[in-house]
Design an enzyme around this catalytic site. Structure first.
Site, PDB file in Angstrom:
ATOM      1  N   HIS A 140      53.911  33.294  21.765  1.00 40.80           N
ATOM      2  CA  HIS A 140      54.943  34.238  22.212  1.00 40.80           C
ATOM      3  C   HIS A 140      55.736  34.756  21.007  1.00 40.80           C
ATOM      4  O   HIS A 140      55.971  35.960  20.872  1.00 40.80           O
ATOM      5  CB  HIS A 140      55.865  33.522  23.221  1.00 40.80           C
ATOM      6  CG  HIS A 140      57.029  34.322  23.701  1.00 40.80           C
ATOM      7  ND1 HIS A 140      57.089  34.875  24.959  1.00 40.80           N
ATOM      8  CD2 HIS A 140      58.189  34.669  23.089  1.00 40.80           C
ATOM      9  CE1 HIS A 140      58.238  35.526  25.094  1.00 40.80           C
ATOM     10  NE2 HIS A 140      58.932  35.408  23.975  1.00 40.80           N
ATOM     11  N   GLU A 141      56.107  33.841  20.121  1.00 43.28           N
ATOM     12  CA  GLU A 141      56.884  34.240  18.937  1.00 43.28           C
ATOM     13  C   GLU A 141      56.052  35.118  18.009  1.00 43.28           C
ATOM     14  O   GLU A 141      56.523  36.128  17.493  1.00 43.28           O
ATOM     15  CB  GLU A 141      57.359  32.987  18.186  1.00 43.28           C
ATOM     16  CG  GLU A 141      58.382  32.177  18.953  1.00 43.28           C
ATOM     17  CD  GLU A 141      59.520  33.046  19.445  1.00 43.28           C
ATOM     18  OE1 GLU A 141      60.109  33.756  18.618  1.00 43.28           O
ATOM     19  OE2 GLU A 141      59.811  33.039  20.643  1.00 43.28           O
ATOM     20  N   HIS A 144      55.886  38.666  19.236  1.00 39.56           N
ATOM     21  CA  HIS A 144      57.027  39.528  18.900  1.00 39.56           C
ATOM     22  C   HIS A 144      56.809  40.165  17.521  1.00 39.56           C
ATOM     23  O   HIS A 144      57.134  41.337  17.309  1.00 39.56           O
ATOM     24  CB  HIS A 144      58.329  38.722  18.875  1.00 39.56           C
ATOM     25  CG  HIS A 144      58.936  38.471  20.230  1.00 39.56           C
ATOM     26  ND1 HIS A 144      59.185  39.478  21.136  1.00 39.56           N
ATOM     27  CD2 HIS A 144      59.363  37.328  20.821  1.00 39.56           C
ATOM     28  CE1 HIS A 144      59.744  38.958  22.228  1.00 39.56           C
ATOM     29  NE2 HIS A 144      59.849  37.649  22.072  1.00 39.56           N
ATOM     30  N   GLU A 198      59.993  40.902  26.186  1.00 39.06           N
ATOM     31  CA  GLU A 198      59.732  39.537  26.635  1.00 39.06           C
ATOM     32  C   GLU A 198      58.429  39.447  27.433  1.00 39.06           C
ATOM     33  O   GLU A 198      57.616  38.556  27.212  1.00 39.06           O
ATOM     34  CB  GLU A 198      60.901  39.018  27.485  1.00 39.06           C
ATOM     35  CG  GLU A 198      62.062  38.533  26.664  1.00 39.06           C
ATOM     36  CD  GLU A 198      61.616  37.487  25.653  1.00 39.06           C
ATOM     37  OE1 GLU A 198      61.345  36.356  26.064  1.00 39.06           O
ATOM     38  OE2 GLU A 198      61.515  37.796  24.461  1.00 39.06           O
TER      39      GLU A 198
HETATM   40 ZN   LIG Z   1      60.647  36.312  23.377  1.00 37.55          ZN
END
Ligand SMILES: [Zn+2]
Length: 278
Positions: A140-141, A144, A198
């Site tokens: 997830h990181e 981004h 997100e």
């Molecule tokens: Zn996030």
């Protein structure tokens, strides 16, 4: 911002877009960030400098990479997630990736533009993370960074808070001072991401984990654990991760709805790994 001429706005919005093959049912479908006024090199350099400074100050407090086994675990998971990352952003191949573990009760993790990853012991301990769960959080990181959300936010910060003339920004970026950029780099990891960012990071993170052989179903569990921890802490000290990665009611539903697109990738990666081990 109000006086931003239409032409410059058009330039700012003309960033590259990523989208999965629409005919394919495998893999997630997301777009790269499109508000990218600051050049990549500027964003990566200032983020790299900020990251180095954060790690130096952690080292001075004897809070850097104290648990060798845990550091090796994190770096091993990163080594598996990085090869599929180039599918979402070719630059991942030239990034100088770093993974460090900071001893802190803070429930947090991030990946700055250019592949600079930090995990805090607080997130590992408070959520008792399995390898699959570390992989979906790290994925997830990394997402981004790949989708250039950090670059978009730095661009926004520089425009919004600093009052530099837009023309100077676009035509002569040398005029943006180093302190302004480092402030923007720091804000880019401490402000909340938008709901769209997100959702996109969840989906790309799940795909990276799946392609690396980690169970993407762990994503829903991570968010369940995270919101439980947030509820327990009340207003006293909510997890830092929840303030930078705000949850929303449909998050787990969105994650589960996309599992059919990534489970086949996970099954393939697992079969390949099993074949290698035979
Ligand atoms: Zn996030």
């Amino acid at each position: 911002m109000r006086r931003l001429p239409a032409l410059l706005l058009a330039l700012a919005l003309a960033g590259p877009a990523f989208s999965a093959d629409p005919a394919s049912t495998e893999g997630v479908d997301v777009k790269k960030s499109r508000f990218l006024l600051l050049p990549k090199s500027t964003v990566e350099n200032s983020s790299g400098q900020q990251y180095a400074q954060m790690m130096r100050s952690a080292a001075q407090k004897n809070a850097l990479n104290n648990d060798r086994a845990q550091v090796e675990r994190l770096r091993g998971i990163a080594r598996n997630l990085i090869p599929p990352a180039a599918r979402f952003n070719e630059d991942a191949k030239r990034w100088r990736w770093e993974v460090n573990l900071v001893s802190s009760r803070s429930v947090n993790a991030f990946c700055m533009p250019g592949g600079k990853i930090a995990f805090f012991t607080g997130i590992i301990n408070a959520l008792q993370l399995t390898d699959d769960e570390v992989a979906v959080i790290m994925g997830h990181e990394i997402a981004h960074a790949l989708l250039e959300h950090g670059r978009a936010r730095m661009s926004e910060q520089v425009l919004k808070n600093v009052g530099i003339s837009v023309a100077a920004m676009v035509f002569n970026l040398g005029q943006v001072s180093t302190s302004v950029l480092s402030q923007a780099a720091t804000l880019a990891v401490s402000l909340p991401f938008s709901r769209q960012h997100e959702t996109d990071a969840d989906l790309v993170g799940m795909e990276l984990a799946a392609r690396a052989g980690y169970d993407p179903r762990a994503a829903a569990n991570v968010w369940r654990k995270m919101s439980k921890l947030g509820a327990q802490s009340g207003n006293a000290q909510p997890p830092q991760f929840l303030s930078t990665h705000p949850g929303h009611a449909n998050r787990i539903k969105d994650i589960e709805a996309n599992l059919p697109r990534v489970m086949p990738l996970y099954e393939t990666a697992r079969r390949e790994r099993a074949a290698l081990q035979r």
